[in-house]
Design an enzyme around this catalytic site. Sequence first.
Site, PDB file in Angstrom:
ATOM      1  N   LYS A 252      31.888  55.698  57.207  1.00 12.75           N
ATOM      2  CA  LYS A 252      31.796  56.327  58.533  1.00 12.75           C
ATOM      3  C   LYS A 252      32.881  57.391  58.659  1.00 12.75           C
ATOM      4  O   LYS A 252      34.069  57.105  58.510  1.00 12.75           O
ATOM      5  CB  LYS A 252      31.952  55.273  59.629  1.00 12.75           C
ATOM      6  CG  LYS A 252      32.045  55.856  61.046  1.00 12.75           C
ATOM      7  CD  LYS A 252      32.142  54.769  62.131  1.00 12.75           C
ATOM      8  CE  LYS A 252      32.442  55.364  63.503  1.00 12.75           C
ATOM      9  NZ  LYS A 252      32.596  54.334  64.562  1.00 12.75           N
ATOM     10  N   ASP A 257      36.611  60.099  67.889  1.00  9.91           N
ATOM     11  CA  ASP A 257      35.629  59.421  68.734  1.00  9.91           C
ATOM     12  C   ASP A 257      36.116  59.359  70.177  1.00  9.91           C
ATOM     13  O   ASP A 257      36.909  58.489  70.542  1.00  9.91           O
ATOM     14  CB  ASP A 257      35.373  58.005  68.188  1.00  9.91           C
ATOM     15  CG  ASP A 257      34.303  57.259  68.984  1.00  9.91           C
ATOM     16  OD1 ASP A 257      33.624  57.896  69.818  1.00  9.91           O
ATOM     17  OD2 ASP A 257      34.146  56.038  68.758  1.00  9.91           O
ATOM     18  N   LYS A 264      35.398  57.242  76.538  1.00 11.93           N
ATOM     19  CA  LYS A 264      36.350  56.126  76.446  1.00 11.93           C
ATOM     20  C   LYS A 264      37.475  56.317  77.452  1.00 11.93           C
ATOM     21  O   LYS A 264      37.785  57.447  77.827  1.00 11.93           O
ATOM     22  CB  LYS A 264      36.976  56.100  75.039  1.00 11.93           C
ATOM     23  CG  LYS A 264      36.074  55.611  73.930  1.00 11.93           C
ATOM     24  CD  LYS A 264      36.822  55.571  72.602  1.00 11.93           C
ATOM     25  CE  LYS A 264      35.937  55.125  71.467  1.00 11.93           C
ATOM     26  NZ  LYS A 264      35.472  53.733  71.571  1.00 11.93           N
ATOM     27  N   ASP A 275      38.828  56.935  63.224  1.00 12.44           N
ATOM     28  CA  ASP A 275      37.434  56.499  63.178  1.00 12.44           C
ATOM     29  C   ASP A 275      36.714  57.010  61.927  1.00 12.44           C
ATOM     30  O   ASP A 275      35.525  56.801  61.757  1.00 12.44           O
ATOM     31  CB  ASP A 275      36.708  56.934  64.463  1.00 12.44           C
ATOM     32  CG  ASP A 275      35.637  55.948  64.885  1.00 12.44           C
ATOM     33  OD1 ASP A 275      35.642  54.821  64.358  1.00 12.44           O
ATOM     34  OD2 ASP A 275      34.796  56.321  65.720  1.00 12.44           O
ATOM     35  N   ASP A 334      28.841  56.047  72.918  1.00 16.65           N
ATOM     36  CA  ASP A 334      30.026  55.558  72.205  1.00 16.65           C
ATOM     37  C   ASP A 334      29.645  54.662  71.016  1.00 16.65           C
ATOM     38  O   ASP A 334      30.502  54.333  70.199  1.00 16.65           O
ATOM     39  CB  ASP A 334      30.944  54.808  73.177  1.00 16.65           C
ATOM     40  CG  ASP A 334      32.353  54.648  72.634  1.00 16.65           C
ATOM     41  OD1 ASP A 334      32.679  55.295  71.617  1.00 16.65           O
ATOM     42  OD2 ASP A 334      33.135  53.883  73.244  1.00 16.65           O
ATOM     43  N   GLU A 336      28.283  55.463  68.336  1.00 14.59           N
ATOM     44  CA  GLU A 336      27.856  56.614  67.526  1.00 14.59           C
ATOM     45  C   GLU A 336      27.933  56.335  66.023  1.00 14.59           C
ATOM     46  O   GLU A 336      27.237  56.978  65.244  1.00 14.59           O
ATOM     47  CB  GLU A 336      28.719  57.835  67.869  1.00 14.59           C
ATOM     48  CG  GLU A 336      30.080  57.934  67.137  1.00 14.59           C
ATOM     49  CD  GLU A 336      31.030  56.795  67.440  1.00 14.59           C
ATOM     50  OE1 GLU A 336      30.851  56.140  68.497  1.00 14.59           O
ATOM     51  OE2 GLU A 336      31.946  56.533  66.629  1.00 14.59           O
ATOM     52  N   ARG A 338      26.925  53.855  64.186  1.00 15.56           N
ATOM     53  CA  ARG A 338      25.643  53.399  63.630  1.00 15.56           C
ATOM     54  C   ARG A 338      24.624  54.539  63.579  1.00 15.56           C
ATOM     55  O   ARG A 338      23.726  54.544  62.746  1.00 15.56           O
ATOM     56  CB  ARG A 338      25.135  52.194  64.438  1.00 15.56           C
ATOM     57  CG  ARG A 338      24.912  52.477  65.891  1.00 15.56           C
ATOM     58  CD  ARG A 338      24.846  51.219  66.750  1.00 15.56           C
ATOM     59  NE  ARG A 338      26.167  50.718  67.131  1.00 15.56           N
ATOM     60  CZ  ARG A 338      26.370  49.627  67.867  1.00 15.56           C
ATOM     61  NH1 ARG A 338      25.352  48.917  68.315  1.00 15.56           N
ATOM     62  NH2 ARG A 338      27.594  49.240  68.162  1.00 15.56           N
TER      63      ARG A 338
HETATM   64  N1  BES Z   1      34.955  53.595  66.853  1.00 14.28           N
HETATM   65  C1  BES Z   1      34.543  52.622  67.793  1.00 14.28           C
HETATM   66  C2  BES Z   1      34.916  51.204  67.396  1.00 14.28           C
HETATM   67  C3  BES Z   1      36.379  50.882  67.374  1.00 14.28           C
HETATM   68  C4  BES Z   1      36.974  50.253  68.444  1.00 14.28           C
HETATM   69  C5  BES Z   1      37.131  51.128  66.249  1.00 14.28           C
HETATM   70  C6  BES Z   1      38.324  49.924  68.393  1.00 14.28           C
HETATM   71  C7  BES Z   1      38.448  50.806  66.218  1.00 14.28           C
HETATM   72  C8  BES Z   1      39.048  50.193  67.288  1.00 14.28           C
HETATM   73  C9  BES Z   1      33.037  52.663  67.954  1.00 14.28           C
HETATM   74  O1  BES Z   1      32.449  53.905  67.794  1.00 14.28           O
HETATM   75  C10 BES Z   1      32.749  52.222  69.358  1.00 14.28           C
HETATM   76  O2  BES Z   1      33.130  52.919  70.255  1.00 14.28           O
HETATM   77  N2  BES Z   1      32.091  51.089  69.500  1.00 14.28           N
HETATM   78  C11 BES Z   1      31.766  50.556  70.765  1.00 14.28           C
HETATM   79  C12 BES Z   1      30.356  50.041  70.730  1.00 14.28           C
HETATM   80  C13 BES Z   1      29.814  49.656  72.066  1.00 14.28           C
HETATM   81  C14 BES Z   1      29.601  50.880  72.906  1.00 14.28           C
HETATM   82  C15 BES Z   1      28.520  48.911  71.853  1.00 14.28           C
HETATM   83  C16 BES Z   1      32.754  49.437  71.083  1.00 14.28           C
HETATM   84  O3  BES Z   1      33.094  48.688  70.164  1.00 14.28           O
HETATM   85  O4  BES Z   1      33.176  49.338  72.214  1.00 14.28           O
HETATM   86 ZN    ZN Z   2      33.448  55.212  66.622  1.00 16.53          ZN
HETATM   87 MN    MN Z   3      32.452  55.028  69.603  1.00 12.99          MN
END
Ligand code: BES
Ligand code: ZN
Ligand code: MN
Length: 487
Positions: A252, A257, A264, A275, A334, A336, A338
Amino acid sequence: MNFELKALSLAAASKLRTDTLIVLISDQFQAGQDPLSALISKAIKAKDFSSKSGQMLQAYASPGISASKVIFLGISKGTPQDIKSGLNALIPSLKASETQALCLVSTDSGNAQRIQSLLVSLADGTYVYGTTQSKPVSRSLRQVTLALPSVTAALETAFKTTVAMIRGIELAKEWANRPANHATPSMLGKAAQALAKSAAISCEVLGPKDVAKLGMGSFMSVAQGSAEPLRFIVLKYQGGAKTDAPTVLVGKGITFDTGGISLKPAPEMDEMKYDMGGAASVLGVFHSLSQIKPKINVVGLIPACENMPDGLAVKPGDVVTSMSGQTIEILNTDAEGRLILCDALTYAERFKPKAVIDIATLTGACVIALGAVRSGMFATEDDLAHRLQQAGDDANDLCWRLPLDDAYSEALKSNFADVANVGGRAGGAITAAKFLHRFAKKYPWAHLDIAGTAWKGGAAKGATGRPVGLLLHYLLSQASTATKSPK
Ligand code: BES
Ligand code: ZN
Ligand code: MN
């Protein structure tokens, strides 16, 4: 940092002319007739020192010892964890004294794992990021000599592999630490191209037009809110026969992000520069492979872009068409990671791979589940899961398997597309994996969620270089099975 391996008895180590001699003392330590043994025995008898991990004793200009400074360091039983905590106790003083060269003396030759934990822990603890400060900052430690009582061919190989692994880990740290304006998708592309200077590696970097031609509508939808053009990086390492099926690593590469329109919150958003930790680990692995040169084939795929809010950005509710043809309702911009990975997983099919492993800072839910100790691991085949678990154990870069039951897919049902990009909060790391699973049906597949392990917060804030060690061990274990001749 330069590494060297030497065969040296404790008696010979007494006579070694060096600034700093570090003698590792385990519970099994047996004193010999040499000056170092005499000194350490005295200290143990006086209860000024024990072999307990992290115990330290410093001595200057001691009789019969040529080094100007000797440090005895306890390492208990000498397990990787013992060594790590031992070295962690030592490192602040190495930093404070700006030690430039040292010799680590192990009183027993141990095994490959001993060499690995010593050098990796030492490199990890002394690593310094120095790319975006105005005045050069770099680690003072330049030269590390590892002295063992005897050096076999197997230990020599382990040493070389470990050094190559450290180079890979440090490349991964470098890229994950860089701020997003110093690590754009194009810059990641250039970093990948630089790796192709090695004869065994080739690299191709695709841009927006190529990706559109491939039909990667899901990947493009994430990139469309950013002024930075996306990149799709294809790295190939060929060490085996042309006909050998490769292992494909997919990293990834979200270089920043923000969450997109599903923005966020501000606190700690800066950390979302890492990220692209999955992408960084793929670059790191290729760097190591170019030095180890195992007889295997590996393909690295990196979809790289920013996730930004913008007038042109993708919106919650938008439906996009992935390269696989499946349509996706983007309920949360968010989620993104996947969306860019699914198209890379479809692209991976063309290599008829042995296995595909994606590596992603994918979910906060995985951080809640496993913290910073173990990466989340998902696999469609038990054999692949066992090998990854074992590779993590061998590298001291741990992971833990989580399930892929189809019942978890229920959460991803959409009224407007084939699949939604998010489920509820429950089982968030698993529903994310189930989303990816839909795009990984044509080969054995594993997914590593490194959201909790690729980065550490707090005062020592920065990238960890994980899971370069795990991936390398996995790939090298394949090389050793591949070269075993059938009976
Ligand atoms: N990059 C984040 C995941 C992340 C969170 C990485 C904390 C490192 C530390 C990912 O893109 C994300 O934002 N995921 C969301 C998914 C949700 C919207 C279903 C999350 O984990 O909140
Ligand atoms: Zn992310
Ligand atoms: Mn994200």
